[in-house]
Write a protein that holds these residues in place. Sequence first.
Motif, PDB file in Angstrom:
ATOM      1  N   ILE A 125       0.842  -1.202   0.000  1.00  0.00           N
ATOM      2  CA  ILE A 125       0.000   0.000   0.000  1.00  0.00           C
ATOM      3  C   ILE A 125       0.877   1.252   0.000  1.00  0.00           C
ATOM      4  O   ILE A 125       0.634   2.205  -0.750  1.00  0.00           O
ATOM      5  CB  ILE A 125      -0.936  -0.007   1.226  1.00  0.00           C
ATOM      6  CG1 ILE A 125      -1.968  -1.132   1.097  1.00  0.00           C
ATOM      7  CG2 ILE A 125      -1.643   1.349   1.383  1.00  0.00           C
ATOM      8  CD1 ILE A 125      -2.792  -1.353   2.354  1.00  0.00           C
ATOM      9  N   LYS A 126       1.902   1.248   0.841  1.00  0.00           N
ATOM     10  CA  LYS A 126       2.829   2.374   0.907  1.00  0.00           C
ATOM     11  C   LYS A 126       3.487   2.612  -0.455  1.00  0.00           C
ATOM     12  O   LYS A 126       3.570   3.751  -0.937  1.00  0.00           O
ATOM     13  CB  LYS A 126       3.887   2.092   1.976  1.00  0.00           C
ATOM     14  CG  LYS A 126       5.096   3.010   1.978  1.00  0.00           C
ATOM     15  CD  LYS A 126       4.784   4.381   2.513  1.00  0.00           C
ATOM     16  CE  LYS A 126       6.086   5.160   2.741  1.00  0.00           C
ATOM     17  NZ  LYS A 126       5.846   6.571   3.079  1.00  0.00           N
ATOM     18  N   ALA A 127       3.958   1.554  -1.091  1.00  0.00           N
ATOM     19  CA  ALA A 127       4.635   1.693  -2.379  1.00  0.00           C
ATOM     20  C   ALA A 127       3.691   2.179  -3.469  1.00  0.00           C
ATOM     21  O   ALA A 127       4.106   2.882  -4.399  1.00  0.00           O
ATOM     22  CB  ALA A 127       5.260   0.359  -2.784  1.00  0.00           C
ATOM     23  N   THR A 128       2.423   1.811  -3.378  1.00  0.00           N
ATOM     24  CA  THR A 128       1.442   2.238  -4.377  1.00  0.00           C
ATOM     25  C   THR A 128       1.160   3.732  -4.262  1.00  0.00           C
ATOM     26  O   THR A 128       1.117   4.450  -5.263  1.00  0.00           O
ATOM     27  CB  THR A 128       0.133   1.446  -4.209  1.00  0.00           C
ATOM     28  OG1 THR A 128       0.401   0.057  -4.386  1.00  0.00           O
ATOM     29  CG2 THR A 128      -0.910   1.894  -5.222  1.00  0.00           C
ATOM     30  N   LEU A 129       0.953   4.222  -3.045  1.00  0.00           N
ATOM     31  CA  LEU A 129       0.623   5.633  -2.837  1.00  0.00           C
ATOM     32  C   LEU A 129       1.858   6.525  -2.795  1.00  0.00           C
ATOM     33  O   LEU A 129       1.780   7.708  -3.107  1.00  0.00           O
ATOM     34  CB  LEU A 129      -0.177   5.796  -1.537  1.00  0.00           C
ATOM     35  CG  LEU A 129      -1.563   5.161  -1.516  1.00  0.00           C
ATOM     36  CD1 LEU A 129      -2.215   5.355  -0.155  1.00  0.00           C
ATOM     37  CD2 LEU A 129      -2.444   5.763  -2.608  1.00  0.00           C
ATOM     38  N   ASP A 130       2.982   5.964  -2.397  1.00  0.00           N
ATOM     39  CA  ASP A 130       4.206   6.755  -2.212  1.00  0.00           C
ATOM     40  C   ASP A 130       5.402   5.985  -2.777  1.00  0.00           C
ATOM     41  O   ASP A 130       6.275   5.542  -2.038  1.00  0.00           O
ATOM     42  CB  ASP A 130       4.401   7.048  -0.719  1.00  0.00           C
ATOM     43  CG  ASP A 130       5.620   7.907  -0.422  1.00  0.00           C
ATOM     44  OD1 ASP A 130       6.119   8.571  -1.349  1.00  0.00           O
ATOM     45  OD2 ASP A 130       6.072   7.908   0.741  1.00  0.00           O
ATOM     46  N   PRO A 131       5.462   5.804  -4.107  1.00  0.00           N
ATOM     47  CA  PRO A 131       6.501   4.958  -4.701  1.00  0.00           C
ATOM     48  C   PRO A 131       7.918   5.462  -4.485  1.00  0.00           C
ATOM     49  O   PRO A 131       8.867   4.679  -4.529  1.00  0.00           O
ATOM     50  CB  PRO A 131       6.129   4.945  -6.194  1.00  0.00           C
ATOM     51  CG  PRO A 131       5.293   6.165  -6.399  1.00  0.00           C
ATOM     52  CD  PRO A 131       4.538   6.346  -5.129  1.00  0.00           C
ATOM     53  N   LYS A 132       8.087   6.765  -4.222  1.00  0.00           N
ATOM     54  CA  LYS A 132       9.425   7.304  -3.974  1.00  0.00           C
ATOM     55  C   LYS A 132       9.805   7.269  -2.494  1.00  0.00           C
ATOM     56  O   LYS A 132      10.908   7.669  -2.137  1.00  0.00           O
ATOM     57  CB  LYS A 132       9.511   8.742  -4.480  1.00  0.00           C
ATOM     58  CG  LYS A 132       9.312   8.906  -5.982  1.00  0.00           C
ATOM     59  CD  LYS A 132       9.514  10.363  -6.389  1.00  0.00           C
ATOM     60  CE  LYS A 132       9.285  10.577  -7.863  1.00  0.00           C
ATOM     61  NZ  LYS A 132       9.546  11.988  -8.260  1.00  0.00           N
ATOM     62  N   ASP A 133       8.883   6.807  -1.646  1.00  0.00           N
ATOM     63  CA  ASP A 133       9.125   6.754  -0.198  1.00  0.00           C
ATOM     64  C   ASP A 133       9.545   8.127   0.334  1.00  0.00           C
ATOM     65  O   ASP A 133      10.548   8.283   1.028  1.00  0.00           O
ATOM     66  CB  ASP A 133      10.199   5.716   0.142  1.00  0.00           C
ATOM     67  CG  ASP A 133      10.298   5.487   1.663  1.00  0.00           C
ATOM     68  OD1 ASP A 133       9.302   5.739   2.368  1.00  0.00           O
ATOM     69  OD2 ASP A 133      11.371   5.060   2.126  1.00  0.00           O
ATOM     70  N   LEU A 134       8.725   9.132   0.035  1.00  0.00           N
ATOM     71  CA  LEU A 134       9.017  10.504   0.460  1.00  0.00           C
ATOM     72  C   LEU A 134       8.151  10.958   1.623  1.00  0.00           C
ATOM     73  O   LEU A 134       8.505  11.921   2.312  1.00  0.00           O
ATOM     74  CB  LEU A 134       8.815  11.468  -0.716  1.00  0.00           C
ATOM     75  CG  LEU A 134       9.738  11.265  -1.924  1.00  0.00           C
ATOM     76  CD1 LEU A 134       9.398  12.262  -3.025  1.00  0.00           C
ATOM     77  CD2 LEU A 134      11.194  11.391  -1.514  1.00  0.00           C
ATOM     78  N   MET A 135       7.011  10.295   1.851  1.00  0.00           N
ATOM     79  CA  MET A 135       6.111  10.736   2.917  1.00  0.00           C
ATOM     80  C   MET A 135       6.583  10.195   4.260  1.00  0.00           C
ATOM     81  O   MET A 135       6.524   9.001   4.521  1.00  0.00           O
ATOM     82  CB  MET A 135       4.672  10.275   2.656  1.00  0.00           C
ATOM     83  CG  MET A 135       3.907  11.108   1.651  1.00  0.00           C
ATOM     84  SD  MET A 135       3.762  12.861   2.045  1.00  0.00           S
ATOM     85  CE  MET A 135       3.273  12.836   3.747  1.00  0.00           C
ATOM     86  N   ASN A 136       7.098  11.093   5.083  1.00  0.00           N
ATOM     87  CA  ASN A 136       7.548  10.752   6.443  1.00  0.00           C
ATOM     88  C   ASN A 136       8.343   9.441   6.453  1.00  0.00           C
ATOM     89  O   ASN A 136       7.998   8.500   7.173  1.00  0.00           O
ATOM     90  CB  ASN A 136       6.357  10.657   7.391  1.00  0.00           C
ATOM     91  CG  ASN A 136       6.721  10.995   8.822  1.00  0.00           C
ATOM     92  OD1 ASN A 136       7.821  11.465   9.105  1.00  0.00           O
ATOM     93  ND2 ASN A 136       5.800  10.759   9.736  1.00  0.00           N
TER      94      ASN A 136
END
Length: 484
Positions: free
Chosen positions: A468-479
């Motif tokens: 889910i994290k990778a789908t919404l935030d693929p660059k891993d930038l949110m917190n």
Amino acid sequence: MPLQKLQGAMRIFSCQRSYCLRAQGQLTKDFMEALKAVAGSSNVSTSLAVREQHGRDESMHRCSPPDAVVWPQDVEQVSKLAAMCYSQGVPIIPFGTGTGLEGGVSAVRGGVCFNLTRMDRILQLNTEDFTVAVEPGVTHKALNSYLRGSGLWFPVDPGADASLCGMAATSASGTNAVRYGTMRHNVLNLQVVLPDGRVLHTAGQGRHFRKSSAGYNLTGLFMGSEGTLGLITQATLKLHGTPEAMVSAVCSFPSVQAAVDCTVQMLQASIPIARIEFLDDVMISACNQFSGLSYTVSPTLFLEFHGTPRSLEEQVQNTEEIVKLNGGSDFAWAREPEIRNKLWTARHNAWYAALALRPGSKGYSTDVCVPISQLPKIVVETKRDLEESGLTGTIVGHVGDGNFHCILVHNPDDPDESRRVKDFTDRLARRALALNGTCTGEHGIGLGKRQLLQEEIGEVGLAIMKHIKATLDPKDLMNPGKVL
């Protein structure tokens, strides 16, 4: 992989890598000017003091300051600023009041901190629908002050005067949860700015219905996400009618076991308690000293009941009987608002009362939650463990829903004591997991409980969360670095 996707993936990797190799505090001049063009020069800061203020919360985790702090004024600015950070591979860290307890605001990879406190409007109050929409700078105390005279109130009350959108992000709770539920039960809709700047309304724009079977529960997805999936810029909340009458009580018990047994029996008797809080002897002594009280220094319950004057009489009578059966004494009722407010102010100041036990030391508060049937066992075992560990600490909690906290006061410069604090908190969490509970009832995962989360939900659960994290935030930038 098709060439276009491969090139896109390489650009993402390159962007992340170049940023990670860049020293913190080295955002380019052009990027800083772009931030100022959107938010205004007065709403952007790279001052070391400001950055350090935004790199820590109330936890024991070390300060990790962001490279810059911005104060957006509205959702449009949040969207534009997020899109800019996303395009440049710059981490985004949401910030509310900074009252978290698990390092959730630490900028472990630098980046831009979004302080949302200047977005502080109460947008829409629907008294007939019992709902209100608020921006992230509105705190629960400010909302209830605004609602005064409307016949409505918002009952979720964590100890600190936290922001309501921050409370949604951490799935906060509080003393009233046993009757009114946690934030998960009182949020109807969220406006969320996704990492790339898109704006999502989790239940549809402007909607504030009480229940739905329409697809996935997107509102629930962002509850407790701790800023790792997006920035919550508006929350639509469920309100409740102000009780006609309230009465509070304090009673002491000969042992921890007796106090917790009494709690379970009151719940089994279906007494509609609004609040039921447990304080061990160390905590009640600290509250006496800090708040100028004179309660008996022994395991203690703080109780509160809401309803009509007639219904309260029955609740009081039934409660007194159960208290006496468990050896409770020094029973004192408070009906006057001034006395009740003093009592609950003392409870909400428990964190600061505990810190005052060792002036100059730091505090760390950890929490767990277990099924009600397991509450007596875990509290008694935890009290014994705390005494045997030689640590300075208290137990206090919302025992009506199986949730309690240990507030540990320690010297962070003493490696041995810090290790014993960490060992104790890990034992407590695993004790809760062994009793089919959770490693955190309301503080969240943040930095400190990531391994414990994996133990709690298992490999499959963790893999789904990462997907889910990778789908919404693929660059891993949110917190980045939190929860997962």
